[in-house]
Write a protein that holds these residues in place. Structure first.
Motif, PDB file in Angstrom:
ATOM      1  N   ALA B   9       0.841  -1.213   0.000  1.00 43.10           N
ATOM      2  CA  ALA B   9       0.000   0.000   0.000  1.00 43.10           C
ATOM      3  C   ALA B   9       0.868   1.252   0.000  1.00 43.10           C
ATOM      4  N   ASP B  10       0.646   2.109  -0.992  1.00 44.11           N
ATOM      5  CA  ASP B  10       1.332   3.410  -1.006  1.00 44.11           C
ATOM      6  C   ASP B  10       0.731   4.309   0.076  1.00 44.11           C
ATOM      7  N   ILE B  11       1.526   5.233   0.552  1.00 45.66           N
ATOM      8  CA  ILE B  11       1.025   6.189   1.555  1.00 45.66           C
ATOM      9  C   ILE B  11       1.372   7.616   1.130  1.00 45.66           C
ATOM     10  N   LEU B  12       0.327   8.391   0.890  1.00 44.05           N
ATOM     11  CA  LEU B  12       0.481   9.819   0.604  1.00 44.05           C
ATOM     12  C   LEU B  12      -0.410  10.568   1.587  1.00 44.05           C
ATOM     13  N   CYS B  13       0.184  11.295   2.521  1.00 41.37           N
ATOM     14  CA  CYS B  13      -0.586  12.069   3.501  1.00 41.37           C
ATOM     15  C   CYS B  13      -0.754  13.490   2.980  1.00 41.37           C
ATOM     16  N   THR B  14      -1.988  14.006   3.036  1.00 42.28           N
ATOM     17  CA  THR B  14      -2.237  15.378   2.579  1.00 42.28           C
ATOM     18  C   THR B  14      -3.183  16.088   3.539  1.00 42.28           C
ATOM     19  N   HIS B  15      -3.049  17.387   3.594  1.00 42.19           N
ATOM     20  CA  HIS B  15      -3.989  18.205   4.364  1.00 42.19           C
ATOM     21  C   HIS B  15      -4.114  19.588   3.721  1.00 42.19           C
ATOM     22  N   PRO B  16      -5.213  19.792   2.984  1.00 44.53           N
ATOM     23  CA  PRO B  16      -5.470  21.156   2.501  1.00 44.53           C
ATOM     24  C   PRO B  16      -5.822  22.013   3.726  1.00 44.53           C
ATOM     25  N   MET B  17      -5.057  23.089   3.948  1.00 45.76           N
ATOM     26  CA  MET B  17      -5.266  23.903   5.151  1.00 45.76           C
ATOM     27  C   MET B  17      -6.369  24.933   4.931  1.00 45.76           C
ATOM     28  N   PHE B  18      -7.497  24.470   4.384  1.00 46.60           N
ATOM     29  CA  PHE B  18      -8.631  25.367   4.173  1.00 46.60           C
ATOM     30  C   PHE B  18      -9.900  24.531   4.113  1.00 46.60           C
ATOM     31  N   GLY B  19     -11.029  25.213   4.159  1.00 42.13           N
ATOM     32  CA  GLY B  19     -12.310  24.522   4.184  1.00 42.13           C
ATOM     33  C   GLY B  19     -13.333  25.242   3.336  1.00 42.13           C
ATOM     34  N   PRO B  20     -14.610  24.902   3.532  1.00 42.13           N
ATOM     35  CA  PRO B  20     -15.664  25.453   2.671  1.00 42.13           C
ATOM     36  C   PRO B  20     -15.801  26.968   2.765  1.00 42.13           C
ATOM     37  N   GLU B  21     -15.406  27.562   3.883  1.00 44.51           N
ATOM     38  CA  GLU B  21     -15.513  29.021   4.009  1.00 44.51           C
ATOM     39  C   GLU B  21     -14.265  29.717   3.455  1.00 44.51           C
ATOM     40  N   SER B  22     -13.090  29.310   3.958  1.00 46.54           N
ATOM     41  CA  SER B  22     -11.863  30.014   3.549  1.00 46.54           C
ATOM     42  C   SER B  22     -11.490  29.730   2.102  1.00 46.54           C
ATOM     43  N   GLY B  23     -11.969  28.611   1.538  1.00 47.21           N
ATOM     44  CA  GLY B  23     -11.616  28.290   0.163  1.00 47.21           C
ATOM     45  C   GLY B  23     -12.773  28.404  -0.803  1.00 47.21           C
ATOM     46  N   LYS B  24     -13.827  29.112  -0.398  1.00 42.12           N
ATOM     47  CA  LYS B  24     -15.034  29.091  -1.233  1.00 42.12           C
ATOM     48  C   LYS B  24     -14.889  29.848  -2.545  1.00 42.12           C
ATOM     49  N   HIS B  25     -14.037  30.878  -2.573  1.00 42.81           N
ATOM     50  CA  HIS B  25     -13.881  31.645  -3.815  1.00 42.81           C
ATOM     51  C   HIS B  25     -12.730  31.115  -4.667  1.00 42.81           C
ATOM     52  N   SER B  26     -11.651  30.716  -4.011  1.00 39.53           N
ATOM     53  CA  SER B  26     -10.453  30.272  -4.742  1.00 39.53           C
ATOM     54  C   SER B  26      -9.553  29.525  -3.775  1.00 39.53           C
ATOM     55  N   TRP B  27      -8.715  28.634  -4.334  1.00 31.53           N
ATOM     56  CA  TRP B  27      -7.723  27.950  -3.488  1.00 31.53           C
ATOM     57  C   TRP B  27      -6.350  28.582  -3.660  1.00 31.53           C
ATOM     58  N   LYS B  28      -6.282  29.647  -4.458  1.00 37.40           N
ATOM     59  CA  LYS B  28      -5.013  30.304  -4.761  1.00 37.40           C
ATOM     60  C   LYS B  28      -4.303  30.733  -3.475  1.00 37.40           C
ATOM     61  N   ASP B  29      -3.044  30.330  -3.375  1.00 37.32           N
ATOM     62  CA  ASP B  29      -2.173  30.718  -2.255  1.00 37.32           C
ATOM     63  C   ASP B  29      -2.572  30.094  -0.907  1.00 37.32           C
ATOM     64  N   LEU B  30      -3.563  29.226  -0.900  1.00 31.91           N
ATOM     65  CA  LEU B  30      -3.914  28.551   0.355  1.00 31.91           C
ATOM     66  C   LEU B  30      -3.014  27.315   0.508  1.00 31.91           C
ATOM     67  N   PRO B  31      -2.516  27.052   1.712  1.00 34.56           N
ATOM     68  CA  PRO B  31      -1.512  25.985   1.885  1.00 34.56           C
ATOM     69  C   PRO B  31      -2.096  24.577   1.679  1.00 34.56           C
ATOM     70  N   PHE B  32      -1.378  23.792   0.894  1.00 35.81           N
ATOM     71  CA  PHE B  32      -1.697  22.367   0.742  1.00 35.81           C
ATOM     72  C   PHE B  32      -0.471  21.586   1.233  1.00 35.81           C
ATOM     73  N   VAL B  33      -0.625  20.930   2.377  1.00 35.67           N
ATOM     74  CA  VAL B  33       0.479  20.179   2.965  1.00 35.67           C
ATOM     75  C   VAL B  33       0.431  18.737   2.463  1.00 35.67           C
ATOM     76  N   TYR B  34       1.580  18.199   2.067  1.00 34.48           N
ATOM     77  CA  TYR B  34       1.596  16.792   1.644  1.00 34.48           C
ATOM     78  C   TYR B  34       2.898  16.128   2.037  1.00 34.48           C
ATOM     79  N   ASP B  35       2.793  14.831   2.231  1.00 36.39           N
ATOM     80  CA  ASP B  35       3.931  14.032   2.687  1.00 36.39           C
ATOM     81  C   ASP B  35       3.894  12.709   1.935  1.00 36.39           C
ATOM     82  N   VAL B  36       4.790  12.577   0.954  1.00 40.90           N
ATOM     83  CA  VAL B  36       4.865  11.318   0.194  1.00 40.90           C
ATOM     84  C   VAL B  36       5.671  10.341   1.047  1.00 40.90           C
TER      85      VAL B  36
END
Lengths: 115, 115
Positions: B9-36
């Protein structure tokens, strides 16, 4: 003030709703509340108008409002903002590489209240 | 996960640091954390790359980071943000005609945490 000051004293109440942090780059669109309580004559009215004009020219959002209304709004917004900001300031929070918008807002409350 | 999941099983951990309110207009410049964490072969590496690319194309701020680092930053920022936001939400605060930047930030903390 109306009871304490002699009738010859004009009364203009003002409150720029910003400070050294929130207004450091520009006063544009920041609320300037004012209440022309009494002005004795036309000559003095010009002084009042000129003073108010300073803020208009800086593009403040001009809000004519009675002091009573101002105090009601201010009490319902400023107490909670400054209490929250100063309590949070004690935690020495700092930016991280993964700040959310909510956390940025939290830091904003602190920045604008401890200045 | 590394102990519990089979080696295949491959493991890729991710966490978009935004939700339905903070990312409702755009995801531009919002942090996306990932760990391959691990990828078994080149074919699957392409799947991982393609998934990560989705967020890059939305112009997220891409933050490669170990889960341990992420958890440390998130614990120091998210607990206080959500605790503060949810407590303040109970006060039913609303905008007024004379909101300060600090009060706007306070409302921002609430808006982004109760969604």
């Amino acid at each position: 003030m109306m009871e304490m000051l002699p009738p010859s004293a004009d009364i203009l109440c003002t409150h720029p709703m910003f400070g050294p942090e929130s207004g450091k780059h520009s006063w544009k669109d920041l609320p300037f509340v004012y209440d022309v309580v009494r002005v004795c004559n036309e000559e003095r009215q010009k002084v009042v108008d000129d003073f108010v004009l300073i803020w208009e020219l800086e593009q403040c959002s001009m809000v004519p409002m009675t002091s009573k209304e101002h105090d009601s709004f201010a009490a319902s917004t400023q107490f909670i903002t400054h209490t929250t900001g100063r309590m949070l300031a004690g935690l020495n929070l700092t930016s991280t590489p993964i700040d959310t918008k909510g956390y940025e807002s939290l830091l904003g409350v602190i920045d604008t209240t401890i200045s």
